[in-house]
Design a protein around this motif. Structure first.
Motif, short mmCIF file in Angstrom:
data_model
loop_
_atom_site.label_atom_id
_atom_site.label_comp_id
_atom_site.label_asym_id
_atom_site.label_seq_id
_atom_site.Cartn_x
_atom_site.Cartn_y
_atom_site.Cartn_z
N VAL A 156 -41.68 25.29 -100.76
CA VAL A 156 -41.07 23.96 -100.65
C VAL A 156 -39.89 24.00 -99.68
O VAL A 156 -39.72 23.11 -98.83
CB VAL A 156 -40.62 23.46 -102.04
N ALA A 157 -39.06 25.04 -99.79
CA ALA A 157 -37.91 25.16 -98.90
C ALA A 157 -38.34 25.27 -97.44
O ALA A 157 -37.72 24.68 -96.55
CB ALA A 157 -37.08 26.38 -99.30
N LYS A 158 -39.39 26.03 -97.20
CA LYS A 158 -39.87 26.19 -95.82
C LYS A 158 -40.36 24.87 -95.25
O LYS A 158 -40.02 24.50 -94.11
CB LYS A 158 -41.00 27.22 -95.78
N MET A 159 -41.14 24.12 -96.04
CA MET A 159 -41.66 22.85 -95.56
C MET A 159 -40.54 21.83 -95.36
O MET A 159 -40.53 21.09 -94.38
CB MET A 159 -42.71 22.32 -96.53
N ALA A 160 -39.61 21.78 -96.29
CA ALA A 160 -38.48 20.86 -96.14
C ALA A 160 -37.72 21.17 -94.85
O ALA A 160 -37.28 20.25 -94.14
CB ALA A 160 -37.56 20.96 -97.35
N GLY A 161 -37.59 22.46 -94.56
CA GLY A 161 -36.91 22.86 -93.33
C GLY A 161 -37.61 22.35 -92.08
O GLY A 161 -36.96 21.97 -91.10
N TYR A 162 -38.93 22.32 -92.09
CA TYR A 162 -39.68 21.78 -90.96
C TYR A 162 -39.32 20.33 -90.70
O TYR A 162 -39.38 19.84 -89.56
CB TYR A 162 -41.19 21.87 -91.22
N LEU A 163 -38.96 19.60 -91.76
CA LEU A 163 -38.61 18.19 -91.64
C LEU A 163 -37.11 17.97 -91.49
O LEU A 163 -36.63 16.83 -91.52
CB LEU A 163 -39.13 17.43 -92.86
N GLY A 164 -36.36 19.07 -91.37
CA GLY A 164 -34.92 18.97 -91.20
C GLY A 164 -34.15 18.68 -92.46
O GLY A 164 -33.00 18.21 -92.41
N LEU A 165 -34.77 18.95 -93.62
CA LEU A 165 -34.13 18.66 -94.90
C LEU A 165 -33.76 19.94 -95.64
O LEU A 165 -34.42 20.96 -95.51
CB LEU A 165 -35.10 17.84 -95.78
N LYS A 166 -32.70 19.86 -96.43
CA LYS A 166 -32.28 20.98 -97.27
C LYS A 166 -32.97 20.91 -98.63
O LYS A 166 -33.54 19.88 -99.00
CB LYS A 166 -30.76 20.98 -97.43
N THR A 167 -32.88 22.01 -99.37
CA THR A 167 -33.60 22.11 -100.64
C THR A 167 -32.68 22.69 -101.71
O THR A 167 -31.87 23.57 -101.44
CB THR A 167 -34.83 23.04 -100.50
N VAL A 168 -32.85 22.19 -102.94
CA VAL A 168 -32.22 22.78 -104.12
C VAL A 168 -33.34 23.24 -105.05
O VAL A 168 -34.17 22.42 -105.46
CB VAL A 168 -31.28 21.80 -104.85
N VAL A 169 -33.36 24.54 -105.34
CA VAL A 169 -34.43 25.12 -106.14
C VAL A 169 -33.87 25.62 -107.46
O VAL A 169 -32.92 26.42 -107.47
CB VAL A 169 -35.11 26.28 -105.38
#
Length: 416
Positions: A156-169
């Motif tokens: 999820v973090a990797k894909m969010a990064g592709y869209l320029g978004l940060k992630t909280v896991v």
């Protein structure tokens, strides 16, 4: 290791719940519903869904089909005709199949958040197109929120990064420190929040944080678990895994000249998304062949076995000791149970020692696998060693088995 069965609340639950303990079922549990059940997977993209999703995945620079490898010596050892292994040791830059479901689910969830619809038979918006919409709407601070037992959070973090978004896991304190660090290093400034307890506790914390009132424009919850208010995402996750299955179908035909498809499929199960995808695929009403699906779980987190034994969606309390940590969920997605409870032929629980032996066996065959992926071979061995279960499943001399090996080699403590 033992597990305590805990019953969930009925259907549309806002949180995953806990209840009283009962005795665990046997290590092989059969499902009488599977004989007659056929699936008709829903979709909002029309009849070309799997091709559309494979096209989406092929746009990633690191895309290539993962191998389908024959294992003749293992087949001979088990007294069956053939064993094939679909290895997900390297998938879109990660050592796990999870990125297939996570990439499509994050993409669809973000489009849904942006109110960007998809039109059947038309080109999908590119990642750059989506990033531009995010920028134009001033939503660069939007964070993707999820819970994980391991590889899902990293994907999820990797894909969010592709869209320029940060992630909280959110992850259980049972999760290996190395896994936490790998998640932190993925994507764009990924934050990992450690929750005391098991996967259920982490999932509940993620849900509460992601759906906090007044934060709707700042947080987007993307979970592979279904719950009230988040029913769409698990379906997108399952759709995302169709790329692996589309590849398999082409590969098995090429390797057998179209003459010998699988008679049995063994697939791992954590919260059930990949098992649901495999079950829907092989039990599709449009298929002419009859493929029996067997789901493999750790004996310390065998929620499907418990659910099959009781005939209702059930949760088991998990510990922190299994080397099959990515499957250490102890609870099924509600949408996954709707498929698994009707379509899987059987569930089988394996021990850490059996999973480790399977890792070594596959390494000797030139396959790099972690314990979660190798668990399918452990499950096949376990069933073949049980004369009654083997006969009931029809694992005889003409059986052709496909094992879905869902992760590559990784660090773990070898069980004593």
């Amino acid at each position: 290791m033992s597990a305590t069965l805990l019953i969930k609340r009925p259907a549309r639950r806002s949180q995953l719940s806990r209840a009283a303990s009962v005795i665990m079922p046997p290590t092989v549990q059969f499902n009488p519903s599977a004989t007659s059940w056929r699936s008709s997977p829903p979709t909002d993209l029309g009849s070309t869904t799997s091709q559309t999703i494979q096209t989406f995945h092929s746009l990633f620079p690191s895309y290539s089909p993962t191998p389908l490898q024959p294992l003749p010596s293992i087949a001979q050892d088990l007294g069956i005709k053939a064993v094939y292994l679909k290895s997900e040791a390297s998938r879109l830059g990660l050592p796990s199949f999870k990125i297939l479901g996570a990439s499509w689910a994050v993409y669809r969830a973000v489009l849904d958040f942006l109110a960007v619809g998809l039109v059947p038979n038309q080109a999908l918006p590119s990642l750059d197109d989506v990033k531009k919409v995010i920028h134009d709407k001033g939503l660069e601070e939007l964070k993707v929120i999820t819970a994980t037992a391991g590889n899902w959070g990293r994907a999820v973090a990797k894909m969010a990064g592709y869209l320029g978004l940060k992630t909280v896991v959110f992850g259980s304190d049972h999760m290996h420190p190395t896994t936490r660090e790998l998640i932190r290093n993925e994507g764009l400034g990924t934050e990992v929040r450690v929750v005391k307890g098991g996967y259920v506790d982490a999932a509940n914390e993620a849900r509460e944080y992601g759906m906090e009132e007044g934060r709707e424009k700042e947080r987007l919850l993307v979970m592979d678990m279904g719950f009230e208010g988040g029913e769409k995402v698990p379906g997108w996750v399952v759709e995302g895994y169709s790329t692996m299955l589309t590849e398999y179908e082409t590969q098995i035909r090429e390797q057998t000249d179209g003459q010998r498809g699988a008679t049995h499929a063994f697939v791992p199960c954590g919260c059930g998304s990949i098992a649901s995808a495999v079950t829907q695929f092989f039990r599709d009403a449009k298929r002419e062949d009859d493929v029996k699906v067997v789901v493999v779980e750790p004996d310390s987190a065998a929620c499907l076995l418990a659910s099959l034994e009781r005939g209702e969606d059930s949760t088991v309390e998990t510990g922190d000791e299994t080397i099959m940590c990515g499957m250490n969920c102890g609870t099924l997605s509600g949408s996954a149970w709707e498929v698994l409870g009707k379509g899987v032929e059987a569930g089988v629980a394996v021990t850490d020692k059996e999973a480790h032996r399977a890792v070594v066996d596959l390494e000797n065959e030139g396959v790099e696998a972690g314990p979660c992926g190798a668990a399918t071979l452990a499950g096949l061995r376990r069933v073949c060693a049980d004369v009654s279960a083997r006969e009931k499943l029809g694992l005889g001399a003409e059986a052709v088995v496909v094992l879905f090996c869902t992760e590559g080699k990784r660090e773990y403590e070898v069980p004593m």
